[in-house]
Design an enzyme around this catalytic site. Structure first.
Site, PDB file in Angstrom:
ATOM      1  N   LYS A 159     -50.773   6.056   3.495  1.00 17.74           N
ATOM      2  CA  LYS A 159     -49.840   5.472   4.478  1.00 17.74           C
ATOM      3  C   LYS A 159     -48.689   6.439   4.750  1.00 17.74           C
ATOM      4  CE  LYS A 159     -51.205   0.818   3.283  1.00 17.74           C
ATOM      5  NZ  LYS A 159     -51.096  -0.321   2.392  1.00 17.74           N
ATOM      6  N   GLN A 192     -47.020  -3.356  -1.436  1.00 19.97           N
ATOM      7  CA  GLN A 192     -48.444  -3.136  -1.725  1.00 19.97           C
ATOM      8  C   GLN A 192     -48.951  -4.194  -2.713  1.00 19.97           C
ATOM      9  OE1 GLN A 192     -50.307  -0.832  -0.087  1.00 19.97           O
ATOM     10  NE2 GLN A 192     -52.138  -1.468  -1.162  1.00 19.97           N
ATOM     11  N   ASP A 230     -47.181  -6.221   7.814  1.00 23.28           N
ATOM     12  CA  ASP A 230     -48.475  -6.616   7.251  1.00 23.28           C
ATOM     13  C   ASP A 230     -48.989  -7.910   7.898  1.00 23.28           C
ATOM     14  OD1 ASP A 230     -49.833  -5.141   5.298  1.00 23.28           O
ATOM     15  OD2 ASP A 230     -48.407  -5.681   3.724  1.00 23.28           O
TER      16      ASP A 230
HETATM   17  N1  GUN Z   1     -53.628  -4.347  -0.643  1.00 23.47           N
HETATM   18  C1  GUN Z   1     -54.859  -4.215  -0.083  1.00 23.47           C
HETATM   19  N2  GUN Z   1     -54.774  -4.278   1.270  1.00 23.47           N
HETATM   20  C2  GUN Z   1     -53.468  -4.453   1.555  1.00 23.47           C
HETATM   21  C3  GUN Z   1     -52.760  -4.580   2.789  1.00 23.47           C
HETATM   22  O1  GUN Z   1     -53.314  -4.570   3.898  1.00 23.47           O
HETATM   23  N3  GUN Z   1     -51.413  -4.733   2.662  1.00 23.47           N
HETATM   24  C4  GUN Z   1     -50.781  -4.776   1.465  1.00 23.47           C
HETATM   25  N4  GUN Z   1     -49.458  -4.957   1.455  1.00 23.47           N
HETATM   26  N5  GUN Z   1     -51.415  -4.677   0.311  1.00 23.47           N
HETATM   27  C5  GUN Z   1     -52.745  -4.508   0.368  1.00 23.47           C
END
Ligand code: GUN
Length: 288
Positions: free
Chosen positions: A53, A97, A120
């Site tokens: 990211k 996350q 998200d």
């Molecule tokens: N863990 C796995 N996929 C995601 C996601 O799309 N967003 C977040 N915040 N955590 C994750």
């Protein structure tokens, strides 16, 4: 029939070019979209995703702030950090996350993120908006899937979409987004009886269960669009999805590979949502 492969990397590049050009335009107005990513603990997969990211933000000119907290961080400390980010004007998107350590209440953490910075799309307010057909931040993986289906020029209206898996992050929201596009949606999950009888009726089949080779040729209708969302490791440690790719590609009309399918779209839509948030939060500064 041999399926056409839907190349997620290629589609992601196209969308990222558009985002990059809009980020440049915003910079001319002194607005730099900013994303804060909060990483708690040492989960290796989470570390890898967060690294990807950050790299993607740097490539597109989006400011990224990584906040690393120890596995032992308290619930209250994490809440304070998020509140700080909620009021930081340089930050337009906040992503915590997941998964979080067991002692932290994930739902309360998500609810602490300001809905206006919830790139998200996990906050109940944004989920509610999505369910009522309003414009909002849509969860990134489901939104990426919608963009892939748009890219191959398939209109889901009237199609039967079958979703296998019911997670809050992928399964549930992807079905909702297809419903918003006037598809007929069926959800299957681990308790579903005779999975193949249902999935073989799908015009668009979304596999998001997290079980290697769950979907074989008998689960798929001739010519169907098959989207494999899963990221499993097989017995040799190789990345694989839920779909038996070799078998299903001889029956489907379109199919996504793993890796190189849905994966690259998730981060792309996160960047898209961060740009969208910057435009919404700082739009008043443009030409002011
Ligand atoms: N863990 C796995 N996929 C995601 C996601 O799309 N967003 C977040 N915040 N955590 C994750």
């Amino acid at each position: 029939m041999t399926a056409t492969i839907i190349n997620g990397k290629e589609i992601a590049v196209e969308i990222r070019k558009q985002i990059q050009s809009e980020v440049r335009e915003l910079k001319e107005q002194n607005i730099v979209p900013g994303l804060a990513v909060v990483l708690v603990g040492e989960n290796q997969a989470s570390r890898t995703y967060v690294g990807m990211k950050e790299k993607a933000c740097a490539e597109l000119g989006i400011y990224s702030l990584k906040i690393e907290l120890p596995e032992t961080v308290s619930h209250n400390e994490l809440v304070s950090k998020i509140k700080e980010l909620n009021s930081d004007p340089a930050i337009h998107g906040i992503l915590v996350q997941l998964p979080l350590p067991k002692h932290i209440n994930e739902i309360e953490i998500i609810e602490t993120i300001s809905p206006e910075k919830d790139v998200d799309g996990f906050h109940p307010i944004n989920i509610g908006k999505m369910m009522t057909g309003q414009d909002t931040f849509y969860p990134c993986t489901p939104y990426g899937i919608i963009k892939m289906v748009e890219y191959i020029n398939i209109d889901p209206a009237g199609s039967h979409v079958v979703v296998v898996g019911r997670s809050n992050i992928v399964g549930k929201p992807v079905g909702q987004l297809f419903l918003n596009k006037n598809a007929t949606v069926t959800y299957c999950h681990s308790k579903t009886k005779d999975l193949a009888a249902i999935t073989s009726q799908a015009d668009i089949l979304i596999a998001a269960a997290g079980r290697e080779n769950l979907i074989t040729a008998e689960h798929v209708k001739d010519g169907a669009v098959v989207i494999d969302v899963a990221m499993n490791r097989n017995s040799q440690g190789k990345l694989c999805g839920d779909v038996d790719f070799a078998e299903v590609k001889e029956k489907a009309g379109y199919i996504t590979p793993v890796p190189g399918g849905v994966g690259p779209m998730t981060i792309t839509m996160l960047l898209f949502n961060t740009l969208k948030s910057a435009k919404l939060l700082d739009g008043n500064k443009i030409n002011a």
